[in-house]
Design an enzyme around this catalytic site. Sequence first.
Site, PDB file in Angstrom:
ATOM      1  N   GLY A  82       0.801  -1.278  -0.031  1.00 34.57           N
ATOM      2  CA  GLY A  82      -0.122   0.094  -0.049  1.00 34.57           C
ATOM      3  C   GLY A  82       0.986   1.377   0.210  1.00 34.57           C
ATOM      4  O   GLY A  82       0.297   2.191   0.537  1.00 34.57           O
ATOM      5  N   ASN A 111       1.332   3.197  -2.588  1.00 38.08           N
ATOM      6  CA  ASN A 111       0.607   3.957  -3.357  1.00 38.08           C
ATOM      7  C   ASN A 111      -0.727   4.484  -2.800  1.00 38.08           C
ATOM      8  O   ASN A 111      -0.969   5.709  -2.588  1.00 38.08           O
ATOM      9  CB  ASN A 111       0.197   3.225  -4.583  1.00 38.08           C
ATOM     10  CG  ASN A 111       1.269   3.217  -5.814  1.00 38.08           C
ATOM     11  OD1 ASN A 111       1.762   4.336  -6.370  1.00 38.08           O
ATOM     12  ND2 ASN A 111       1.802   2.314  -5.811  1.00 38.08           N
ATOM     13  N   ARG A 131     -15.922 -15.665  -8.737  1.00 32.27           N
ATOM     14  CA  ARG A 131     -15.353 -14.338  -8.780  1.00 32.27           C
ATOM     15  C   ARG A 131     -16.492 -13.367  -8.856  1.00 32.27           C
ATOM     16  O   ARG A 131     -16.209 -12.217  -8.438  1.00 32.27           O
ATOM     17  CB  ARG A 131     -14.600 -14.410 -10.292  1.00 32.27           C
ATOM     18  CG  ARG A 131     -13.528 -13.955 -10.360  1.00 32.27           C
ATOM     19  CD  ARG A 131     -12.829 -13.971 -11.929  1.00 32.27           C
ATOM     20  NE  ARG A 131     -11.579 -14.696 -11.527  1.00 32.27           N
ATOM     21  CZ  ARG A 131     -10.519 -14.431 -11.170  1.00 32.27           C
ATOM     22  NH1 ARG A 131     -10.352 -13.087 -10.571  1.00 32.27           N
ATOM     23  NH2 ARG A 131      -9.344 -15.286 -10.906  1.00 32.27           N
ATOM     24  N   HIS A 145       0.058   0.885 -13.086  1.00 37.20           N
ATOM     25  CA  HIS A 145       0.754  -0.298 -13.749  1.00 37.20           C
ATOM     26  C   HIS A 145       2.201  -0.086 -13.775  1.00 37.20           C
ATOM     27  O   HIS A 145       2.577   1.260 -14.360  1.00 37.20           O
ATOM     28  CB  HIS A 145       0.277  -0.826 -14.775  1.00 37.20           C
ATOM     29  CG  HIS A 145       1.094  -1.862 -15.424  1.00 37.20           C
ATOM     30  ND1 HIS A 145       0.743  -3.373 -14.918  1.00 37.20           N
ATOM     31  CD2 HIS A 145       1.782  -2.236 -16.303  1.00 37.20           C
ATOM     32  CE1 HIS A 145       1.479  -4.124 -15.544  1.00 37.20           C
ATOM     33  NE2 HIS A 145       2.158  -3.517 -16.557  1.00 37.20           N
ATOM     34  N   ASP A 147      -5.030  -4.149 -18.032  1.00 39.53           N
ATOM     35  CA  ASP A 147      -3.692  -3.301 -18.620  1.00 39.53           C
ATOM     36  C   ASP A 147      -4.081  -2.805 -19.759  1.00 39.53           C
ATOM     37  O   ASP A 147      -2.841  -2.073 -20.486  1.00 39.53           O
ATOM     38  CB  ASP A 147      -2.507  -4.050 -18.115  1.00 39.53           C
ATOM     39  CG  ASP A 147      -2.210  -4.443 -16.837  1.00 39.53           C
ATOM     40  OD1 ASP A 147      -2.636  -3.906 -15.942  1.00 39.53           O
ATOM     41  OD2 ASP A 147      -1.423  -5.374 -16.781  1.00 39.53           O
TER      42      ASP A 147
HETATM   43  C1  GRF Z   1       3.062  -0.984  -7.884  1.00 39.50           C
HETATM   44  O1  GRF Z   1       3.960  -1.253  -8.438  1.00 39.50           O
HETATM   45  C2  GRF Z   1       1.805  -0.932  -8.926  1.00 39.50           C
HETATM   46  O2  GRF Z   1       2.351  -0.244  -9.937  1.00 39.50           O
HETATM   47  C3  GRF Z   1       1.445  -2.450  -9.035  1.00 39.50           C
HETATM   48  O3  GRF Z   1       1.498  -2.855  -7.785  1.00 39.50           O
HETATM   49  C4  GRF Z   1       2.358  -2.275  -7.037  1.00 39.50           C
HETATM   50  C5  GRF Z   1       1.612  -2.006  -5.625  1.00 39.50           C
HETATM   51  O4  GRF Z   1       2.476  -1.371  -4.777  1.00 39.50           O
HETATM   52  N1  GRF Z   1       0.103  -2.310  -9.731  1.00 39.50           N
HETATM   53  P1  GRF Z   1       2.071  -0.612  -3.501  1.00 39.50           P
HETATM   54  O5  GRF Z   1       1.232  -1.995  -2.737  1.00 39.50           O
HETATM   55  O6  GRF Z   1       1.286   0.276  -3.738  1.00 39.50           O
HETATM   56  O7  GRF Z   1       3.417  -0.290  -2.710  1.00 39.50           O
END
Ligand code: GRF
Length: 190
Positions: A14, A16, A67, A111, A147
């Site tokens: 997490g 991001n 799902r 991504h 993607d």
């Molecule tokens: C990131 O590299 C994102 O691009 C990919 O998963 C990763 C997540 O990283 N989709 P974090 O959990 O946000 O550290």
Amino acid sequence: MNKIKTAILISGNGSNLQALIDAAAAADYPAQIALVISNKADAYGLTRAKNAGIPAHIISHKEYATRDAFDRALHAALTQAHIDIVCLAGFMRLLTPWFVEQWSGRMLNIHPSLLPAFKGAHAVRDALAAGASETGCTVHLVTPEVDSGPVILQAHVPILPGDTEETLAERIHKEEHRIYPEALKLLSKR
Ligand code: GRF
């Protein structure tokens, strides 16, 4: 200011999510992080949500037979919280076309490559293995094909001699943490 209610879906660290939480702390940021959902109970991102005082749910895919049933539970949690925008941030589950349709134009993903190059779960490793001189990251709208949705923002990242998957991933992450909050801001103002 009427802020856009945003949910972040995670499966792991997490970082991001943290970047989005930090950006959203600014008074003039147009979105508010209103909900965090993880499909994994041990995701560190849940601790980040707790530390920030953000409601967090664990919705484990293991508890659903299909799902479709899992996605309907996700959707129910999002609508119950009156969410406007969904951000996938390291959420490691494929979503059904039905779910993607519900959130069409209102769901972002990040991504770790310059899409359309290096789609899939091993984008950093694949860029290294291909001997590319640069890669990057992409924030895009989510469409049923993985993607592949319209790009909102990208950042370029050089691949340096001696890079490993870890050093390159770290360099990419720095750019992710910059462009994801920017992209959410752009979508929130649409
Ligand atoms: C990131 O590299 C994102 O691009 C990919 O998963 C990763 C997540 O990283 N989709 P974090 O959990 O946000 O550290």
